[in-house]
Design a protein around this motif. Structure first.
Motif, PDB file in Angstrom:
ATOM      1  N   GLY A 168       0.769  -1.281  -0.075  1.00 44.31           N
ATOM      2  CA  GLY A 168      -0.089  -0.004  -0.050  1.00 44.31           C
ATOM      3  C   GLY A 168       0.878   1.198   0.167  1.00 44.31           C
ATOM      4  N   ILE A 169       2.044   1.208  -0.741  1.00 44.37           N
ATOM      5  CA  ILE A 169       2.577   2.348  -0.765  1.00 44.37           C
ATOM      6  C   ILE A 169       3.259   2.811  -2.042  1.00 44.37           C
ATOM      7  CG2 ILE A 169       4.020   1.817   1.471  1.00 44.37           C
ATOM      8  CD1 ILE A 169       6.191   0.382  -0.161  1.00 44.37           C
ATOM      9  N   GLY A 170       3.575   4.032  -2.350  1.00 51.36           N
ATOM     10  CA  GLY A 170       3.884   4.568  -3.698  1.00 51.36           C
ATOM     11  C   GLY A 170       5.295   4.186  -4.152  1.00 51.36           C
ATOM     12  N   GLY A 171       5.798   4.561  -5.089  1.00 47.66           N
ATOM     13  CA  GLY A 171       7.053   4.237  -5.733  1.00 47.66           C
ATOM     14  C   GLY A 171       8.226   4.752  -4.983  1.00 47.66           C
ATOM     15  N   GLY A 172       7.999   5.602  -4.284  1.00 43.89           N
ATOM     16  CA  GLY A 172       9.336   6.390  -3.545  1.00 43.89           C
ATOM     17  C   GLY A 172       9.932   5.582  -2.476  1.00 43.89           C
ATOM     18  N   THR A 173       9.174   4.875  -1.682  1.00 46.99           N
ATOM     19  CA  THR A 173       9.765   4.266  -0.474  1.00 46.99           C
ATOM     20  C   THR A 173      10.718   3.228  -0.970  1.00 46.99           C
ATOM     21  OG1 THR A 173       7.675   4.627   0.825  1.00 46.99           O
ATOM     22  CG2 THR A 173       9.120   2.749   1.510  1.00 46.99           C
ATOM     23  N   LEU A 174      10.342   2.467  -2.018  1.00 43.02           N
ATOM     24  CA  LEU A 174      11.445   1.339  -2.417  1.00 43.02           C
ATOM     25  C   LEU A 174      11.970   2.033  -3.552  1.00 43.02           C
ATOM     26  CD1 LEU A 174       9.241  -1.694  -2.264  1.00 43.02           C
ATOM     27  CD2 LEU A 174      10.794  -1.022  -0.677  1.00 43.02           C
ATOM     28  N   GLY A 175      11.457   2.689  -4.390  1.00 45.32           N
ATOM     29  CA  GLY A 175      12.213   3.269  -5.683  1.00 45.32           C
ATOM     30  C   GLY A 175      13.232   4.295  -5.396  1.00 45.32           C
ATOM     31  N   VAL A 176      13.225   5.209  -4.651  1.00 45.64           N
ATOM     32  CA  VAL A 176      14.292   6.192  -4.302  1.00 45.64           C
ATOM     33  C   VAL A 176      15.608   5.710  -3.596  1.00 45.64           C
ATOM     34  CG1 VAL A 176      14.753   8.455  -3.110  1.00 45.64           C
ATOM     35  CG2 VAL A 176      12.590   8.050  -4.020  1.00 45.64           C
TER      36      VAL A 176
END
Length: 278
Positions: A168-176
């Motif tokens: 339930g998270i966006g792309g920033g938490t893992l992607g960044v």
């Protein structure tokens, strides 16, 4: 409506205040640290639904689905702002997008069959990994210079898309952090994470909505596994407070605050994992 009518108006007012406060906190942290608001929203909703007495079989599904719904407008606004600033690298996005879409599709299908405790376990374990990475990463360290070959890049994208959908998270938490460890410039990594948040949240929220239709024991005001009351109160607060976080980023020691948030995230994730044994 038993879950609502069993509590007095002051208790329900407190719930509304808690939901707004959740949105404000998520927005500030998103603007300040570049993390997605979902990493805050999901555990808070999970514990609020526990206080409400929402059945464990649907508690995590509704927390995740509601979080994905709140990410849609904020990620759209953020990605538009990054595009205007030139923080989006079209070539980078083209390489990541097929894998991300595959991961989102896989996560959406898996969410239909995974029981609530499994979703809780996925969130808790990955959140602990994120907390360790945030708290102990040395400045300037990296895995390699640039994205790897097509197959490995597709795997990275699939991991980001699949895990983000289930959490339930966006792309920033893992992607960044992943892109930063591949020596992608930070402003490009943050902009890419914002765009991936849109790619993940729209189909992800739709999947949780459809998968939850007709499921019993959901909290009131839920459409599928998306709680409309939670989304309606969290979204405006998040959109308002994101700019506060961005302004604060230039005034305080973001590295120290990142370590404090990492400790908070680790404790929250550990508590969610411990709840599986109660």
């Amino acid at each position: 409506m038993d879950l609502l009518t069993s509590h007095g108006p002051w208790w329900l007012a407190g719930l509304a205040v808690a939901l707004v406060a959740t949105g404000l906190l998520a927005g500030v942290l998103a603007g300040l640290l570049g993390v997605g608001g979902g990493i805050v929203i999901v555990p808070v909703l999970f514990h609020l639904f526990s206080l409400l007495g929402v059945d464990p079989s649907v508690r995590m599904h509704v927390a995740v689905g509601t979080s994905l719904a709140t990410i849609i407008p904020t990620s759209l606004m953020s990605s538009r702002a990054h595009r205007r600033r030139g923080s989006l690298d079209p070539a980078l996005i083209r390489r990541l997008l097929p894998g991300v879409l595959l991961g989102v599709a896989t996560g959406a299908v898996a969410s239909r069959y995974l029981a609530g405790p499994w979703l809780t376990a996925v969130f808790g374990v990955v959140a602990l990994v994120v907390a360790v990475q945030m708290g102990f990463k040395r400045e300037g360290s990296a895995w390699r210079d640039g994205l790897p070959g097509p197959a490995a890049t597709a795997g990275i994208g699939a991991g980001i898309g699949g895990l983000s959908t289930l959490m339930g998270i966006g792309g920033g938490t893992l992607g960044v952090p992943i892109l930063a460890n591949l020596k992608v410039p930070m402003h490009t990594a943050v902009g890419t994470g914002a765009l991936l948040g849109t790619v993940i949240s729209i189909p992800g929220a739709a999947a949780f909505l459809v998968n939850g239709l007709g499921v019993p024991l959901r909290p009131p005001f839920s459409l599928g596994h998306v709680n409309l009351l939670g989304a309606a109160l969290i979204v405006p607060a998040t959109m308002l407070s994101t700019k506060w976080g961005a302004a604060l980023a230039h005034r305080i020691d973001a590295r120290r605050l990142r370590q404090v948030f990492a400790a908070f995230l680790a404790l929250t994730a550990a508590r969610m994992l411990l709840s599986l044994w109660h």
